[in-house]
Design a protein around this motif. Structure first.
Motif, short mmCIF file in Angstrom:
data_model
loop_
_atom_site.label_atom_id
_atom_site.label_comp_id
_atom_site.label_asym_id
_atom_site.label_seq_id
_atom_site.Cartn_x
_atom_site.Cartn_y
_atom_site.Cartn_z
N ALA A 70 0.81 -1.22 0.00
CA ALA A 70 0.00 0.00 0.00
C ALA A 70 0.85 1.27 0.00
N HIS A 71 2.13 1.14 0.25
CA HIS A 71 3.00 2.32 0.35
C HIS A 71 4.18 2.24 -0.62
N GLY A 72 3.94 1.66 -1.79
CA GLY A 72 4.90 1.78 -2.87
C GLY A 72 5.86 0.62 -3.04
N GLY A 73 5.75 -0.42 -2.24
CA GLY A 73 6.59 -1.60 -2.43
C GLY A 73 7.90 -1.54 -1.66
N TYR A 74 8.68 -2.61 -1.79
CA TYR A 74 9.92 -2.75 -1.02
C TYR A 74 11.00 -1.77 -1.48
N GLY A 75 11.00 -1.44 -2.77
CA GLY A 75 11.95 -0.46 -3.26
C GLY A 75 11.71 0.91 -2.64
N LYS A 76 10.45 1.28 -2.52
CA LYS A 76 10.10 2.55 -1.88
C LYS A 76 10.52 2.53 -0.41
N LEU A 77 10.33 1.42 0.24
CA LEU A 77 10.77 1.30 1.64
C LEU A 77 12.26 1.54 1.75
N GLY A 78 13.03 0.91 0.87
CA GLY A 78 14.48 1.10 0.90
C GLY A 78 14.87 2.55 0.69
N ALA A 79 14.19 3.21 -0.24
CA ALA A 79 14.47 4.63 -0.48
C ALA A 79 14.15 5.47 0.74
N LEU A 80 13.05 5.17 1.41
CA LEU A 80 12.69 5.89 2.62
C LEU A 80 13.76 5.74 3.70
N LEU A 81 14.43 4.58 3.71
CA LEU A 81 15.46 4.32 4.71
C LEU A 81 16.84 4.80 4.26
N ALA A 92 15.58 -5.50 -0.85
CA ALA A 92 14.15 -5.71 -1.07
C ALA A 92 13.82 -7.18 -1.30
N SER A 93 14.59 -7.86 -2.16
CA SER A 93 14.29 -9.26 -2.44
C SER A 93 14.44 -10.13 -1.20
N ARG A 94 15.39 -9.77 -0.36
CA ARG A 94 15.62 -10.55 0.85
C ARG A 94 14.54 -10.29 1.90
N ALA A 345 16.32 -2.43 7.45
CA ALA A 345 17.43 -1.72 8.07
C ALA A 345 18.54 -2.69 8.48
N THR A 346 18.14 -3.85 9.00
CA THR A 346 19.12 -4.85 9.43
C THR A 346 19.91 -5.39 8.25
N TYR A 347 19.21 -5.75 7.18
CA TYR A 347 19.89 -6.31 6.02
C TYR A 347 20.81 -5.29 5.35
N ALA A 348 20.38 -4.04 5.31
CA ALA A 348 21.23 -3.01 4.72
C ALA A 348 22.51 -2.84 5.54
N PHE A 349 22.40 -2.90 6.84
CA PHE A 349 23.57 -2.77 7.72
C PHE A 349 24.62 -3.82 7.37
N TYR A 350 24.21 -5.07 7.24
CA TYR A 350 25.17 -6.14 6.97
C TYR A 350 25.67 -6.11 5.53
N ARG A 351 24.78 -5.79 4.60
CA ARG A 351 25.21 -5.78 3.20
C ARG A 351 26.16 -4.62 2.93
N GLN A 352 25.92 -3.49 3.54
CA GLN A 352 26.82 -2.35 3.33
C GLN A 352 28.20 -2.63 3.92
N GLY A 353 28.23 -3.33 5.04
CA GLY A 353 29.51 -3.58 5.70
C GLY A 353 30.25 -4.80 5.19
N LEU A 354 29.57 -5.63 4.38
CA LEU A 354 30.17 -6.90 3.95
C LEU A 354 31.43 -6.73 3.12
#
Length: 425
Positions: A70-81, A92-94, A345-354
Motif C-alpha cells: 500500500a506504500h509503494g513496495g519494497y523499493g520505496k521502503l528502501g528509499a525511505l530508509l 528488497a528481495s531478501r 534496516a538490518t539487512y542493509a547494515f550487513y550488506r553495506q559492511g560486507l
C-alpha cells in the motif's frame, strides 16, 4: 657469541603462580565463557498472551506485506530508509523472502503489561492455553524459532501471580512432550540481584520436578529500573547478575519506557536514543562482556499505521541502524508493520559492511599485506559481523566464500575460536 641465558624462574615458582591464579582460572572458565556461537534473533515481538494462535506469524506477515504494497513496495521502503538503488534492490528481495518464510524470529507471549490484571482464573486459563498453543505450533512447525512468555515481575504485589503463570506454562509444555528448542522465559522489572537468584531457584525446581537437564531453563532479564544500573551501595547490580547465577541468564533486554519514566523523563522525550538510555545500555554492555549473555535494545512506540506509516518507518529504520552500530543486534517490535523496516534496516547494515569486512578478513586469513593490520581480536569481530549477516539472511554463504575466501565452518571458527578449539580437542 654470548651464551643463551637460562630461565631464572624454577618449576616451583611457576607452580606457585599457578596456585595464586587458580581462582582466576576458574572464574574465567565458569563466568566468562564467551558467546556460544548460536543464532541470536534480530528482534523480539511482544503480543498479549491470549492473542497467540499458531497462525500468528503468518497473520503478521500478511499485514506487513499489505502495508508495504500500500506504500509503494519494497523499493520505496528502501528509499525511505536512505538506501541507494543497488542496495535497496538487494535488500528488497531478501526482505520479501524473509516475510514469506520467517516473519517473526522471536515471539514473547506477554502476561505482564500486555496482559494486565484480569484475575487469577482468567490468567490461569490463559497460561494453560498458551502452553497448549505453543506446544501445538512447535509440533506443527509454525512457531517462530524462539518463543516463550514474559510473566509478571517478582515484586511483592505480583510475585505469586508471576510464579504461578511461569509454573503453569512450563508444566503445560513439559506435559505436552519435549520443550521447544528455542524456549525463552523473560523476567521483567528486575531491581535486585536477589530477584534473579529467586528466579534461578524457581527454574531449578521446575527442572527437578519435570526431569529436565540442569540448566535447560535459561531466562532473560529485563533492565527497566535504575536500581539495577546503580544500587544503593554505589555498585552496579546488573554487573553482578552473570556471576550470581552463572550460565542461567541468556539475555539482558533494555526496557525503554519503564526505565525512562522511572527517571522522570517526560513522555515526549522517552526514547531508545535518550542519553539516559545510552548510559544504561553502556553499563549493560560492560556488565556482560565475555559472559555469553546477549543484549537487546528496546522498542519505539511510534507505530507505522494510518497517515504515519512512512515517517514511522524512517524513524524505526534509523533506530534499528543506530542500535546495530552500537553493538545491540536485537530489539523489540510491537506491530506487524514494523517488520519490514526491521529487516530492511538490518539487512542493509550487513550488506553495506560486507565488502570491507570480507576484504579485511581475507587479508587476515591469507596473511596479505593491506591498509589495515588487524589484530586477532579484530579478526574475530570481523568474522562475527559477517556470520551474523549470514545467520539473519542478509547475505549468503556463497557471497562470503567469494569475497572472504572462507566457508561457513571456517567463518564460525574465526568468529568463535574457543568453540573451534573445544570441538577439536
Amino acid at each position: 657469541m654470548a651464551a643463551t641465558p637460562k630461565p631464572s624462574l624454577s618449576p616451583g615458582d611457576l607452580a606457585q603462580i599457578d596456585g595464586q591464579l587458580a581462582a582466576t582460572d576458574r572464574l574465567l572458565e565458569r563466568n566468562y565463557p564467551g558467546d556460544d556461537g548460536s543464532r541470536q534473533p534480530v528482534h523480539t515481538v511482544y503480543v498479549p498472551a491470549d492473542r497467540f494462535t499458531p497462525s500468528l506469524a503468518s497473520d503478521w506477515a500478511a499485514e506487513a506485506q499489505a502495508t508495504v504494497a500500500a506504500h509503494g513496495g519494497y523499493g520505496k521502503l528502501g528509499a525511505l530508509l536512505g538506501q541507494e538503488p543497488g542496495l535497496a534492490e538487494a535488500v528488497a528481495s531478501r526482505v520479501e523472502a524473509k516475510l514469506a518464510s520467517e516473519p517473526i524470529e522471536d515471539l514473547r507471549l506477554d502476561f505482564e503489561d500486555g496482559f494486565g490484571d484480569r484475575g487469577d482464573d482468567a490468567e490461569d486459563a490463559a497460561a494453560v492455553a498458551a502452553a497448549s498453543a505453543v506446544a501445538a505450533a512447535a509440533a506443527a512447525g509454525s512457531a517462530p524459532p524462539f518463543i516463550g512468555i514474559r510473566f509478571k515481575c517478582f515484586e511483592a504485589a505480583t510475585r505469586a501471580r508471576g510464579l504461578r503463570t511461569l509454573d503453569l506454562f512450563v508444566s503445560g509444555l513439559a506435559a505436552a512432550g519435549e520443550l521447544p528448542e528455542g524456549l525463552v522465559l523473560t523476567l521483567p522489572k528486575v531491581t535486585t540481584v536477589a530477584q534473579v537468584q529467586a528466579m534461578d531457584y524457581a527454574v531449578s525446581r521446575l527442572e527437578e520436578v519435570h526431569g529436565l537437564p540442569a540448566g535447560r531453563l535459561r531466562f532473560e532479564v529485563q533492565v527497566e529500573t535504575p536500581q539495577l544500573i546503580l544500587g544503593p551501595e554505589g555498585t552496579s547490580p546488573v554487573a553482578q547478575l552473570p556471576h550470581a547465577v552463572p550460565g542461567r541468564i541468556s539475555g539482558l533486554h533494555y526496557g525503554t519506557y519503564d526505565y525512562s519514566a522511572s527517571l522522570q523523563i517526560s513522555a515526549e522525550y522517552q526514547s531508545m536514543e535518550h542519553p539516559v538510555a545510552d548510559f544504561a545500555k553502556e553499563v549493560m554492555q560492560l556488565a556482560v562482556a565475555g559472559t555469553g549473555i546477549r543484549l537487546s535494545d528496546g522498542s519505539t512506540n511510534i507505530i507505522p499505521v494510518g497517515d504515519n506509516v512512512e515517517n514511522a518507518w524512517q524513524l524505526h529504520g534509523r533506530l534499528v541502524r543506530r542500535s546495530l552500530e552500537r553493538g545491540y543486534y536485537q530489539g523489540w517490535d510491537l506491530h506487524p508493520a514494523q517488520l519490514p523496516s526491521r529487516f530492511a534496516a538490518t539487512y542493509a547494515f550487513y550488506r553495506q559492511g560486507l565488502p570491507a569486512a570480507a576484504a579485511r578478513l581475507r587479508n587476515y586469513v591469507e596473511q596479505t599485506a593491506g591498509g589495515v593490520m588487524d589484530e586477532p581480536a579484530t579478526a574475530r569481530a570481523l568474522a562475527a559481523f559477517v556470520l551474523r549477516g549470514v545467520l539473519c539472511g542478509a547475505v549468503g554463504a556463497d557471497e562470503v566464500q567469494a569475497l572472504a575466501g572462507v566457508g561457513l565452518p571456517q567463518l564460525t571458527g574465526l568468529a568463535h575460536p574457543r568453540l573451534a578449539t573445544t570441538s577439536n580437542s
